[in-house]
Design an enzyme around this catalytic site. Sequence first.
Site, PDB file in Angstrom:
ATOM      1  N   LYS A 103       0.832  -1.208   0.000  1.00 49.58           N
ATOM      2  CA  LYS A 103       0.000   0.000   0.000  1.00 49.58           C
ATOM      3  C   LYS A 103       0.865   1.255   0.000  1.00 49.58           C
ATOM      4  O   LYS A 103       0.445   2.311  -0.487  1.00 49.58           O
ATOM      5  CB  LYS A 103      -0.950  -0.003   1.190  1.00 49.58           C
ATOM      6  CG  LYS A 103      -2.197  -0.852   0.961  1.00 49.58           C
ATOM      7  CD  LYS A 103      -1.872  -2.215   0.416  1.00 49.58           C
ATOM      8  CE  LYS A 103      -3.030  -3.126   0.145  1.00 49.58           C
ATOM      9  NZ  LYS A 103      -2.589  -4.446  -0.364  1.00 49.58           N
ATOM     10  N   GLY A 110      -2.945 -14.356 -13.084  1.00 48.34           N
ATOM     11  CA  GLY A 110      -3.913 -14.274 -11.999  1.00 48.34           C
ATOM     12  C   GLY A 110      -4.604 -12.928 -11.950  1.00 48.34           C
ATOM     13  O   GLY A 110      -3.940 -11.886 -11.873  1.00 48.34           O
ATOM     14  N   GLY A 111      -5.935 -12.961 -11.974  1.00 47.40           N
ATOM     15  CA  GLY A 111      -6.720 -11.730 -11.913  1.00 47.40           C
ATOM     16  C   GLY A 111      -7.430 -11.564 -10.597  1.00 47.40           C
ATOM     17  O   GLY A 111      -8.556 -11.057 -10.542  1.00 47.40           O
ATOM     18  N   TYR A 143      -6.955 -10.300  -6.295  1.00 43.63           N
ATOM     19  CA  TYR A 143      -6.631  -9.015  -5.664  1.00 43.63           C
ATOM     20  C   TYR A 143      -5.163  -8.651  -5.825  1.00 43.63           C
ATOM     21  O   TYR A 143      -4.819  -7.509  -6.156  1.00 43.63           O
ATOM     22  CB  TYR A 143      -7.018  -9.075  -4.179  1.00 43.63           C
ATOM     23  CG  TYR A 143      -8.428  -9.557  -3.959  1.00 43.63           C
ATOM     24  CD1 TYR A 143      -9.513  -8.764  -4.333  1.00 43.63           C
ATOM     25  CD2 TYR A 143      -8.692 -10.813  -3.426  1.00 43.63           C
ATOM     26  CE1 TYR A 143     -10.815  -9.205  -4.169  1.00 43.63           C
ATOM     27  CE2 TYR A 143      -9.994 -11.271  -3.256  1.00 43.63           C
ATOM     28  CZ  TYR A 143     -11.049 -10.468  -3.632  1.00 43.63           C
ATOM     29  OH  TYR A 143     -12.329 -10.915  -3.482  1.00 43.63           O
ATOM     30  N   GLU A 190      -3.785  -5.400  -8.085  1.00 42.01           N
ATOM     31  CA  GLU A 190      -3.067  -4.316  -7.415  1.00 42.01           C
ATOM     32  C   GLU A 190      -1.705  -4.095  -8.058  1.00 42.01           C
ATOM     33  O   GLU A 190      -1.324  -2.959  -8.378  1.00 42.01           O
ATOM     34  CB  GLU A 190      -2.913  -4.621  -5.924  1.00 42.01           C
ATOM     35  CG  GLU A 190      -4.200  -4.465  -5.132  1.00 42.01           C
ATOM     36  CD  GLU A 190      -3.991  -4.663  -3.641  1.00 42.01           C
ATOM     37  OE1 GLU A 190      -2.817  -4.731  -3.200  1.00 42.01           O
ATOM     38  OE2 GLU A 190      -4.986  -4.756  -2.896  1.00 42.01           O
ATOM     39  N   GLY A 225      -2.221 -17.436  -6.145  1.00 44.38           N
ATOM     40  CA  GLY A 225      -2.665 -17.964  -4.857  1.00 44.38           C
ATOM     41  C   GLY A 225      -1.545 -18.093  -3.848  1.00 44.38           C
ATOM     42  O   GLY A 225      -0.381 -17.775  -4.140  1.00 44.38           O
ATOM     43  N   ASP A 264      -3.682 -16.609   8.784  1.00 43.95           N
ATOM     44  CA  ASP A 264      -3.879 -17.254   7.489  1.00 43.95           C
ATOM     45  C   ASP A 264      -3.618 -18.753   7.512  1.00 43.95           C
ATOM     46  O   ASP A 264      -4.142 -19.484   6.672  1.00 43.95           O
ATOM     47  CB  ASP A 264      -2.950 -16.624   6.443  1.00 43.95           C
ATOM     48  CG  ASP A 264      -3.215 -15.151   6.224  1.00 43.95           C
ATOM     49  OD1 ASP A 264      -4.147 -14.618   6.857  1.00 43.95           O
ATOM     50  OD2 ASP A 264      -2.488 -14.530   5.423  1.00 43.95           O
ATOM     51  N   HIS A 287     -21.926  17.193   3.849  1.00 47.45           N
ATOM     52  CA  HIS A 287     -21.890  17.463   2.406  1.00 47.45           C
ATOM     53  C   HIS A 287     -20.720  18.383   2.093  1.00 47.45           C
ATOM     54  O   HIS A 287     -20.514  19.373   2.781  1.00 47.45           O
ATOM     55  CB  HIS A 287     -23.194  18.115   1.945  1.00 47.45           C
ATOM     56  CG  HIS A 287     -23.154  18.546   0.514  1.00 47.45           C
ATOM     57  ND1 HIS A 287     -23.337  17.661  -0.524  1.00 47.45           N
ATOM     58  CD2 HIS A 287     -22.915  19.766  -0.051  1.00 47.45           C
ATOM     59  CE1 HIS A 287     -23.238  18.316  -1.672  1.00 47.45           C
ATOM     60  NE2 HIS A 287     -22.980  19.597  -1.400  1.00 47.45           N
TER      61      HIS A 287
END
Length: 482
Positions: free
Chosen positions: A52, A188-189, A191, A195, A280, A321, A462
């Site tokens: 990021k 691979g498409g 995430y 990115e 993956g 994970d 707003h």
Amino acid sequence: MSLKHFDACVIGSGQSGTPLASALAGAGRRTCLIERTHVGGCCVNEGCTPTKTMVASGRVAYWARRAGEYGVHFGEAKPDVKVDVKRVRERKRDIVKSFREGGEKRLQGAGVEVLMGEASFVGPKELVVKMEGGGEEKVSADLIFINTGERPSRPDLEGLESIDPTRVLDSTSIQELEEAPEHLIVLGGGYIGLEFGQLWRRFGSKVTIIQRSSQLLPREDPEIASNILSILREDGLTIHLSTTPISATTTPSTPLLLTVRNQDGSNTQISASHLLLATGRTPNTASLNLPLANVNTTPRGHITVSPTLETSAPGIYALGDVHGPPAFTHVSYDDFRILRDNILTTPAPSSLHTTAARAATIPYVCYTDPQVAHVGLHLAEARKLSPKRKLMTASMPGTWVARGLETDETRGMLKAVVDGNTGKILGFSAVGPEAGEVMAVVQMAMVGGVGWEGLREMVFAHPSWAESLNNLWGVLKEDDGE
């Protein structure tokens, strides 16, 4: 080799392992943490934090190229934006270093004994650690917590081993490049693939994405996936759907030649300079010798756990994970909270903290630009879960968002799934510059029991992105099941 005994031992210092070890030690339990590579785990060192950080650099490059659209010029109408990849990498490394050092200080301050090395079981509650500097340590503990995470998987692609290894990249090695690849093929498409694909396109690379599935981001609603596909193609990425990689080779004229099979059965060859494997991830369990600890795993190697994260072996737990999807840092950190609450207090069985409490509202964000965010059920999931339930959907484009029009960031959309009888929001997806923040507002509503009408009548500032949640419900309609 002498045996060191601890009250608790944590294997792996990821986003749940480090705070758990600190909390256990802070509660007076003699605790050790075993880490093979570096404190902080994947998120800090190879995942969220560095990627990021680099995505932020890519966004600045994107804005610099668009400056003229806003009447801002750098001495010429269309400046030649050049990206210093080495400087991007240096900035990324500096931020990672600061995060990692923060984790190291936290462990030290809590009194955790850190063993740098690779652990494997030699008995039900005993481990041997091959130390980083050589030699071995033998460790036992009353409680053991496995937090070893996952690593990028490598596809079975004919000829892949014949390619120069510096040109075959994964989600870790691609962050260490010194310059942008001339032509990057992304396998691979999902995430990670999207990115990095968009990022390196913004850094100046030609980018081609090869996706086996008929849509990008296969988990997402087809309407959302189609929207981000159009955006990425607008950004100059070449994307092949329903396309299967067959083989890779090298020739005197090209360092990498990929053969793919198209949907119609024909083959195409694509030449490139680099290949990113984004197909993956694999759990880091093979070297742990889990059978010696009586810890069961799935066929893929993930550790099976109970709702309180205990494995098949009493007193051994798995976090993050390594116990399988959803593989998100925020889920891993919640695993820490579950174990902290259940182990460091004495709750009644009826009040145990479990994974069930979070299941319906786990959020996630794909950090393309615009972002793709989601919480709750997708429409197809809602249909399957309760076929007879009355469902309603609302979908609107980013061109209806005042904040988007003012900032000229209208690419994207919002979509919600609602229980037609109760008004309860079942799921929400957004594609937009701050989609993750808008999604968080809806997540709060879902957790707090606020239905779609509550959001429609909410007084938001707003102009803000969240204000779009006033207008979305104006197109709410009954789902026709098609």
